[in-house]
Design an enzyme around this catalytic site. Structure first.
Site, PDB file in Angstrom:
ATOM      1  N   ARG A  55      -8.384   0.183   5.689  1.00  0.00           N
ATOM      2  CA  ARG A  55      -7.527   1.161   4.983  1.00  0.00           C
ATOM      3  C   ARG A  55      -6.298   0.481   4.406  1.00  0.00           C
ATOM      4  O   ARG A  55      -5.765   0.893   3.403  1.00  0.00           O
ATOM      5  CB  ARG A  55      -7.067   2.254   5.957  1.00  0.00           C
ATOM      6  CG  ARG A  55      -8.155   3.207   6.370  1.00  0.00           C
ATOM      7  CD  ARG A  55      -7.591   4.390   7.112  1.00  0.00           C
ATOM      8  NE  ARG A  55      -6.556   5.072   6.327  1.00  0.00           N
ATOM      9  CZ  ARG A  55      -6.017   6.230   6.700  1.00  0.00           C
ATOM     10  NH1 ARG A  55      -6.397   6.796   7.836  1.00  0.00           N
ATOM     11  NH2 ARG A  55      -5.109   6.823   5.967  1.00  0.00           N
ATOM     12  N   ASP A  87       5.362   0.514  12.052  1.00  0.00           N
ATOM     13  CA  ASP A  87       4.090  -0.043  11.565  1.00  0.00           C
ATOM     14  C   ASP A  87       3.874  -1.476  11.997  1.00  0.00           C
ATOM     15  O   ASP A  87       2.799  -2.031  11.751  1.00  0.00           O
ATOM     16  CB  ASP A  87       4.014   0.039  10.037  1.00  0.00           C
ATOM     17  CG  ASP A  87       3.903   1.468   9.565  1.00  0.00           C
ATOM     18  OD1 ASP A  87       4.040   1.702   8.353  1.00  0.00           O
ATOM     19  OD2 ASP A  87       3.717   2.362  10.407  1.00  0.00           O
ATOM     20  N   ARG A 137       1.765  14.768  12.703  1.00  0.00           N
ATOM     21  CA  ARG A 137       2.041  14.539  11.271  1.00  0.00           C
ATOM     22  C   ARG A 137       2.358  15.838  10.505  1.00  0.00           C
ATOM     23  O   ARG A 137       1.710  16.174   9.513  1.00  0.00           O
ATOM     24  CB  ARG A 137       0.885  13.807  10.599  1.00  0.00           C
ATOM     25  CG  ARG A 137       0.364  12.584  11.304  1.00  0.00           C
ATOM     26  CD  ARG A 137       1.339  11.453  11.478  1.00  0.00           C
ATOM     27  NE  ARG A 137       1.770  10.777  10.296  1.00  0.00           N
ATOM     28  CZ  ARG A 137       1.133   9.753   9.728  1.00  0.00           C
ATOM     29  NH1 ARG A 137      -0.003   9.354  10.226  1.00  0.00           N
ATOM     30  NH2 ARG A 137       1.600   9.165   8.642  1.00  0.00           N
ATOM     31  N   ILE A 190       9.174   6.829  16.737  1.00  0.00           N
ATOM     32  CA  ILE A 190       8.853   7.543  15.499  1.00  0.00           C
ATOM     33  C   ILE A 190       7.648   8.461  15.690  1.00  0.00           C
ATOM     34  O   ILE A 190       7.686   9.639  15.333  1.00  0.00           O
ATOM     35  CB  ILE A 190       8.561   6.539  14.348  1.00  0.00           C
ATOM     36  CG1 ILE A 190       9.762   5.610  14.153  1.00  0.00           C
ATOM     37  CG2 ILE A 190       8.190   7.289  13.073  1.00  0.00           C
ATOM     38  CD1 ILE A 190      11.014   6.264  13.645  1.00  0.00           C
ATOM     39  N   ARG A 217      -3.388  11.120   5.245  1.00  0.00           N
ATOM     40  CA  ARG A 217      -2.093  11.830   5.287  1.00  0.00           C
ATOM     41  C   ARG A 217      -1.353  11.682   3.977  1.00  0.00           C
ATOM     42  O   ARG A 217      -0.728  12.614   3.482  1.00  0.00           O
ATOM     43  CB  ARG A 217      -1.283  11.244   6.433  1.00  0.00           C
ATOM     44  CG  ARG A 217       0.206  11.295   6.254  1.00  0.00           C
ATOM     45  CD  ARG A 217       0.807  12.485   6.851  1.00  0.00           C
ATOM     46  NE  ARG A 217       2.259  12.484   6.680  1.00  0.00           N
ATOM     47  CZ  ARG A 217       3.013  13.452   7.152  1.00  0.00           C
ATOM     48  NH1 ARG A 217       2.477  14.457   7.810  1.00  0.00           N
ATOM     49  NH2 ARG A 217       4.303  13.441   6.975  1.00  0.00           N
ATOM     50  N   CYS A 248      -3.391  12.975  13.131  1.00  0.00           N
ATOM     51  CA  CYS A 248      -4.291  11.813  13.144  1.00  0.00           C
ATOM     52  C   CYS A 248      -4.093  11.129  14.493  1.00  0.00           C
ATOM     53  O   CYS A 248      -3.409  11.646  15.379  1.00  0.00           O
ATOM     54  CB  CYS A 248      -3.961  10.866  11.996  1.00  0.00           C
ATOM     55  SG  CYS A 248      -2.351  10.104  12.178  1.00  0.00           S
ATOM     56  N   LYS A 258       0.845  -1.218   0.000  1.00  0.00           N
ATOM     57  CA  LYS A 258       0.000   0.000   0.000  1.00  0.00           C
ATOM     58  C   LYS A 258       0.869   1.254   0.000  1.00  0.00           C
ATOM     59  O   LYS A 258       0.618   2.197  -0.760  1.00  0.00           O
ATOM     60  CB  LYS A 258      -0.881   0.006   1.244  1.00  0.00           C
ATOM     61  CG  LYS A 258      -1.504   1.367   1.571  1.00  0.00           C
ATOM     62  CD  LYS A 258      -2.311   1.364   2.855  1.00  0.00           C
ATOM     63  CE  LYS A 258      -1.513   1.617   4.088  1.00  0.00           C
ATOM     64  NZ  LYS A 258      -1.242   3.042   4.368  1.00  0.00           N
ATOM     65  N   ASN A 259       1.917   1.265   0.800  1.00  0.00           N
ATOM     66  CA  ASN A 259       2.720   2.482   0.937  1.00  0.00           C
ATOM     67  C   ASN A 259       3.715   2.678  -0.202  1.00  0.00           C
ATOM     68  O   ASN A 259       4.413   3.688  -0.243  1.00  0.00           O
ATOM     69  CB  ASN A 259       3.432   2.502   2.288  1.00  0.00           C
ATOM     70  CG  ASN A 259       2.441   2.779   3.420  1.00  0.00           C
ATOM     71  OD1 ASN A 259       1.297   3.146   3.167  1.00  0.00           O
ATOM     72  ND2 ASN A 259       2.884   2.576   4.647  1.00  0.00           N
TER      73      ASN A 259
END
Ligand code: EPZ
Length: 418
Positions: free
Chosen positions: A397, A305, A122, A327, A93, A117, A22-23
Site C-alpha cells: 500500500r 508512522d 478513524r 495518536i 481511509r 481499520c 504517498k500521503n
C-alpha cells in the site's frame, strides 16, 4: 499468496533512493476534482496500491486519469458522480479526501463513513464539523453521510484535535467558499503545506499552511499545473532505521532532513552514527545501540508512522526502551509478531516496554497494517536465520518495490508466491 523471505545478518551497503510522498499524493489527486480547466500533472508519484485505489475512486466519479510509471495526469472534464463507491471508502481511509473537493466545488457528497481499520476507529467528526461550520448540512444515517450546501461560506473554525486529513479536507472545501475561512489548531505535517502550495500554484489563496492557523480566501476557479511531489519522509525514515540496524554504509537519497528531525534526534540519542547532507542521510550502521524512549506526537514530534519501525530497532538496542503511542488507539499489532521472533516486549495500554539486546530469530510472521509490515522487514534484516513475512498487501500500500531497493544494497531478500 506472496511472502517476503529474508536471510538476516547481511551488511548492507549502497544507496537507497526515496520516492514521492504517498500521503502528499493522495490529497493532491483528490484536489484534481477542483481543477476547472486544464490538467493536473503530478510527477515523482510512487507506484503503490493506495495511489491505484485513489485513481480508481476518482475514475468512478468520472475523472480521466493516467497513472503510468511515476506520473499521474488528472482532468475532470467528465466528472459525473458525487457518491464515492462504498468499496473504496472502506478499503482506504484516505478516500475521505474527496469530500472537501466535492462539497467545495459541487455542494454535495454522499458517502459511507470510513470504517475503522487495524490501527484505530478513524472517525471523521472533525471533517464534518468543519463542513458544517462553513454552512453545509450534514445528515448521518447509520453509517452513511450526506453533505449538501449551495455554496460554502468563509468562517472561523477550530479543530478539537489535530487531524491531517481533516485539515486537508477543510482546506480544500474552503478554496471555493465565499469570503475568508480561518482554520485553527490545524495539522502541521509537511503534506498539508505541500497540498496548500500546489493549490496556490493552481490559483488558490492560502496562507499559513504548516502552522496552527491557515487562512483561505475563496476563489472561483483552479487551473491544472505540473508538480513534482516531495520525498516521502516516512519511507526515508524506514530505510534510515534499516541502515542503522544493518547498514555497513547506506546513503538514503532524496530526503528533506528537516522533515525527519524528530527521528534523527532519537537515533542520535541511542548512539546511531550518520551524517546529514543537503538531500541525503549517510548511515554507518551496525554500531552498538542503547535503548531510548519515544512518545509519538503530531508533527513536528516523533511520527506515529515510524513507531513500529523504531520499535523493531529498539529490540536490537542494549537496555530498556519505552514507546508510547499517543495518536492511534491500536497501533501495536507488530508487537506479537516481534515476540514470535524472540523480542522481549510487554504492553500496558498504549505503552510498550522493550528489553532490547536479545538476538531475534527468523520465523514466519504476519503483517497487519502498512507500517507494521515495514517493522517486520527491518526485524528480519537483523534477525538470525530466515524470516518469512505474510500480509504483503499491507506493505504494498505504501512502499514501492521495497525488496528491490533492499536487494540492491546487499540484503538477502526475495518475494515468492506460495
Ligand atoms: C494521516 O491519517 C495519515 N494518512 C496517516 O498515515 C497518519 O498515521 C496520520 O495522519 C497521523 O499522522 C494520510 O495522510 C493519508 P488523523 P489521518 O486524522 O488523517 C483522530 C500511513 O501509515 N481523529 O490525523 O486519518 C483519529 O482517530 C497512514 O501512511 C478524530 O478523532 O489521521 C486519530 O486518533 C496511517 N476525529 C487522530 O485523530 C477526526 O475527525 C489522528 O488522526 C479525525 C481524526
Amino acid at each position: 499468496m506472496e511472502r517476503i523471505i529474508i536471510e538476516g545478518g547481511s551488511a548492507l551497503s549502497g544507496t537507497v533512493d526515496i520516492g514521492g510522498a504517498k500521503n502528499a499524493v493522495l490529497p493532491l489527486m483528490a484536489s484534481g476534482i477542483m481543477v476547472t480547466d486544464g490538467t493536473l500533472i503530478l510527477e515523482n508519484v510512487p507506484r503503490v496500491l493506495d495511489v491505484m485505489t485513489m485513481k480508481e475512486l476518482l475514475q468512478s466519479l468520472g475523472l480521466k486519469i493516467e497513472y503510468s510509471d511515476n506520473m499521474v495526469k488528472i482532468s475532470n472534464s467528465e466528472l459525473s458522480g458525487f457518491t464515492p463507491p462504498v468499496d473504496f471508502v472502506t478499503a482506504m481511509r484516505a478516500s475521505v479526501l474527496v469530500m472537501g473537493p466535492l462539497i467545495g466545488r459541487f455542494g454535495r457528497v454522499s458517502t459511507q463513513l470510513p470504517g475503522g481499520c487495524a490501527i484505530g476507529e478513524r472517525p471523521i467528526d472533525q471533517h464534518l464539523e468543519a463542513f458544517k461550520a462553513m454552512g453545509a448540512r450534514v445528515d448521518i444515517q447509520s453509517n452513511s453521510v450526506e453533505v449538501r450546501c449551495n455554496r460554502l461560506k468563509g468562517t472561523e473554525f477550530r479543530f478539537r484535535i489535530s487531524t491531517v486529513t481533516g485539515t486537508e479536507n477543510a482546506l480544500m472545501a474552503a478554496v471555493f467558499a465565499e469570503g475568508e475561512t480561518v482554520l485553527h489548531n490545524c495539522a502541521k505535517e509537511p503534506e498539508v503545506a505541500e497540498l496548500a502550495g500546489v493549490l496556490n500554484k493552481m490559483g488558490a489563496k492560502i496562507t499559513g499552511a504548516g502552522t496552527d492557523t491557515i487562512r483561505v480566501r475563496g476563489v472561483s476557479s483552479l487551473k491544472g499545473v505540473k508538480h513534482r511531489v516531495m520525498p516521502d519522509r516516512i519511507e526515508a525514515g524506514t530505510y534510515i532505521i534499516a541502515g542503522v540496524l544493518s547498514g555497513e554504509r547506506i546513503i538514503v537519497r532524496n530526503v528533506i532532513p528537516a522533515h525527519i528531525d524528530a527521528l534523527l534526534r532519537k537515533l542520535k540519542e541511542c548512539g546511531a552514527d550518520f551524517q546529514i547532507k543537503h538531500d541525503s542521510i549517510e548511515v554507518s550502521g551496525r554500531k552498538g545501540l542503547t535503548g531510548t524512549d519515544v512518545v509519538t506526537e503530531v508533527y513536528p514530534g516523533f511520527p506515529t508512522d515510524l513507531q513500529a519501525q523504531f520499535m523493531a530497532l529498539m529490540c536490537f538496542a542494549e537496555g530498556r526502551s519505552v514507546i508510547k503511542e499517543s495518536i492511534f488507539e491500536n497501533r501495536f499489532h507488530h508487537v506479537n509478531e516481534l515476540r514470535k521472533m524472540g523480542a522481549d516486549i510487554s504492553l500496558s495500554g498504549n505503552v510498550a516496554y522493550i528489553n532490547g539486546g536479545r538476538r531475534l530469530n527468523g520465523t514466519v510472521v504476519r503483517a497487519s497494517d502498512l507500517r507494521a509490515s515495514a517493522s517486520l522487514v527491518i526485524a528480519g534484516l537483523g534477525a538470525k536465520g530466515t524470516t518469512e513475512i505474510e500480509g504483503l498487501e499491507h506493505l504494498d500500500r505504501g512502499y514501492e518495490k521495497m525488496e528491490d531497493k533492499l536487494l540492491r544494497v546487499g540484503a538477502k531478500i526475495k518475494r515468492v508466491r506460495i
